[in-house]
Design a protein around this motif. Sequence first.
Motif, mmCIF file in Angstrom:
data_model
loop_
_atom_site.group_PDB
_atom_site.id
_atom_site.type_symbol
_atom_site.label_atom_id
_atom_site.label_comp_id
_atom_site.label_asym_id
_atom_site.label_seq_id
_atom_site.Cartn_x
_atom_site.Cartn_y
_atom_site.Cartn_z
ATOM 1 N N SER A 17 -1.904 -6.231 -7.295
ATOM 2 C CA SER A 17 -1.655 -6.134 -5.855
ATOM 3 C C SER A 17 -0.820 -7.283 -5.334
ATOM 4 O O SER A 17 -0.290 -7.224 -4.229
ATOM 5 C CB SER A 17 -2.992 -6.099 -5.105
ATOM 6 O OG SER A 17 -3.726 -7.282 -5.372
ATOM 7 N N THR A 20 4.439 -9.356 -5.614
ATOM 8 C CA THR A 20 5.369 -9.194 -4.501
ATOM 9 C C THR A 20 6.231 -10.445 -4.450
ATOM 10 O O THR A 20 6.236 -11.247 -5.371
ATOM 11 C CB THR A 20 4.605 -9.019 -3.181
ATOM 12 O OG1 THR A 20 3.864 -10.227 -2.933
ATOM 13 C CG2 THR A 20 3.639 -7.848 -3.269
ATOM 14 N N GLN A 61 3.501 -2.622 -13.678
ATOM 15 C CA GLN A 61 2.976 -2.908 -12.347
ATOM 16 C C GLN A 61 4.082 -2.870 -11.290
ATOM 17 O O GLN A 61 3.879 -2.377 -10.176
ATOM 18 C CB GLN A 61 2.259 -4.253 -12.355
ATOM 19 C CG GLN A 61 0.987 -4.237 -13.198
ATOM 20 C CD GLN A 61 0.419 -5.611 -13.425
ATOM 21 O OE1 GLN A 61 0.897 -6.599 -12.878
ATOM 22 N NE2 GLN A 61 -0.599 -5.701 -14.265
ATOM 23 N N GLN A 65 4.373 -0.269 -8.065
ATOM 24 C CA GLN A 65 4.645 -0.701 -6.696
ATOM 25 C C GLN A 65 5.877 0.005 -6.130
ATOM 26 O O GLN A 65 5.904 0.394 -4.963
ATOM 27 C CB GLN A 65 4.853 -2.208 -6.639
ATOM 28 C CG GLN A 65 3.562 -3.004 -6.682
ATOM 29 C CD GLN A 65 3.780 -4.429 -6.230
ATOM 30 O OE1 GLN A 65 4.902 -4.945 -6.222
ATOM 31 N NE2 GLN A 65 2.712 -5.086 -5.832
ATOM 32 N N GLN A 66 6.904 0.177 -6.977
ATOM 33 C CA GLN A 66 8.108 0.860 -6.530
ATOM 34 C C GLN A 66 7.811 2.296 -6.141
ATOM 35 O O GLN A 66 8.329 2.807 -5.137
ATOM 36 C CB GLN A 66 9.173 0.809 -7.628
ATOM 37 C CG GLN A 66 10.475 1.511 -7.287
ATOM 38 C CD GLN A 66 11.195 0.866 -6.124
ATOM 39 O OE1 GLN A 66 11.015 -0.317 -5.857
ATOM 40 N NE2 GLN A 66 12.001 1.640 -5.416
ATOM 41 N N GLN A 68 5.004 3.454 -5.002
ATOM 42 C CA GLN A 68 4.287 3.408 -3.729
ATOM 43 C C GLN A 68 5.246 3.200 -2.563
ATOM 44 O O GLN A 68 5.120 3.845 -1.519
ATOM 45 C CB GLN A 68 3.239 2.299 -3.761
ATOM 46 C CG GLN A 68 2.093 2.555 -4.729
ATOM 47 C CD GLN A 68 1.132 1.382 -4.809
ATOM 48 O OE1 GLN A 68 1.338 0.349 -4.177
ATOM 49 N NE2 GLN A 68 0.078 1.543 -5.608
ATOM 50 N N ARG A 69 6.211 2.296 -2.753
ATOM 51 C CA ARG A 69 7.190 2.055 -1.691
ATOM 52 C C ARG A 69 8.034 3.300 -1.421
ATOM 53 O O ARG A 69 8.293 3.641 -0.268
ATOM 54 C CB ARG A 69 8.097 0.881 -2.069
ATOM 55 C CG ARG A 69 7.467 -0.475 -1.908
ATOM 56 C CD ARG A 69 8.506 -1.574 -1.965
ATOM 57 N NE ARG A 69 9.158 -1.630 -3.265
ATOM 58 C CZ ARG A 69 8.744 -2.384 -4.271
ATOM 59 N NH1 ARG A 69 7.681 -3.135 -4.135
ATOM 60 N NH2 ARG A 69 9.391 -2.397 -5.420
#
Length: 336
Positions: A17, A20, A61, A65-66, A68-69
């Motif tokens: 999480s 970033t 990971q 995240q990509q 999700q974006r």
Amino acid sequence: MLTRRIAPSLRSVVPPSSITRSFSAVTAQYADKKLSTPSLADITHDGAADFNARQREFREQLAAQQRQREQAENEAREREAQQEGGKKKTGPLSSLIYGTTEGRNLDKDIERSFSQVLARGKYVHSIVFHEVKPDKVDEYVQLVGNWYPRMASMPEHKVHLVGSWRTEVGECDTFVHIWEYQRYEGYHASLNAFENHPDYAEFNKKLRSYIFSKRSSLMQEFSFWPTTPPRKLGGLFELRSYTLHPGNLLEWETHWRRGLGARKQVMEGVGAWFVQIGELNTVHHMWQFADLEERKVRREQSWSVEGWGETVHKTVPLIQTMKSKILIPCPWSPVA
């Protein structure tokens, strides 16, 4: 593989999480600790398997995240389209091109400046080189290692420390630091906050007594290559610096944009930046490898990937000079 400083799992150091652009939590933990001076001797010859495992986990990971974006962006576009559907309609051609988000973005792209075409524009990076006196290296590591993480961990300073490294092949005992600011406003705010800190005068006095020279440039990252978030893969780094013939930066970017996809299949990139203030016409690329032998193997593998040879063929004539440094991450470096 810097085994005495690297945790056995990437997740134990940087949770999924937190992959970033936030560096503060990573740097703060090293403040006010006794720090060891990084050395090439820390890198073992048999750490490639561990490096590759951490690399795979980190990339997985990032990919999650990509996704999700992208899902969030798609949902936002759908909401925007629904809202536009209730507005006044125009002619078919206008609706097809200029009435769409893509059409409006196309107009904006045409109006963008030269630097905006090249850069993402959200961040300004500085690269700082400290040439340290050989007999003061340990003192320098302790001083900077306690000061930089503290400064980077304070949100009001509006700055992140991307990483700190010691040069072991190249200009030896030269330390390289890359900082990340929220545009130039963040750069000004950070300088002001640093110099008004009650401990700054003492820090700066000691720093000047430890170094021969200091030089810095302000850079922006290429739009096709965002700077990596914090990670602990281990191994060593290579900083490649190119001085281009004036006027060739846009052509360089065009070729590198096409060739980077090929290179990234076999090598782990950290970032790519072009200098806007300072050593102009300079481009910096940074890569990460398990060890020197793996660097050799990975670079040779690049030539077997379609597109890389053409990229080199077209970019070599654009170069005036080029340098390579092998870097070892400092204990507090968020990217290590």
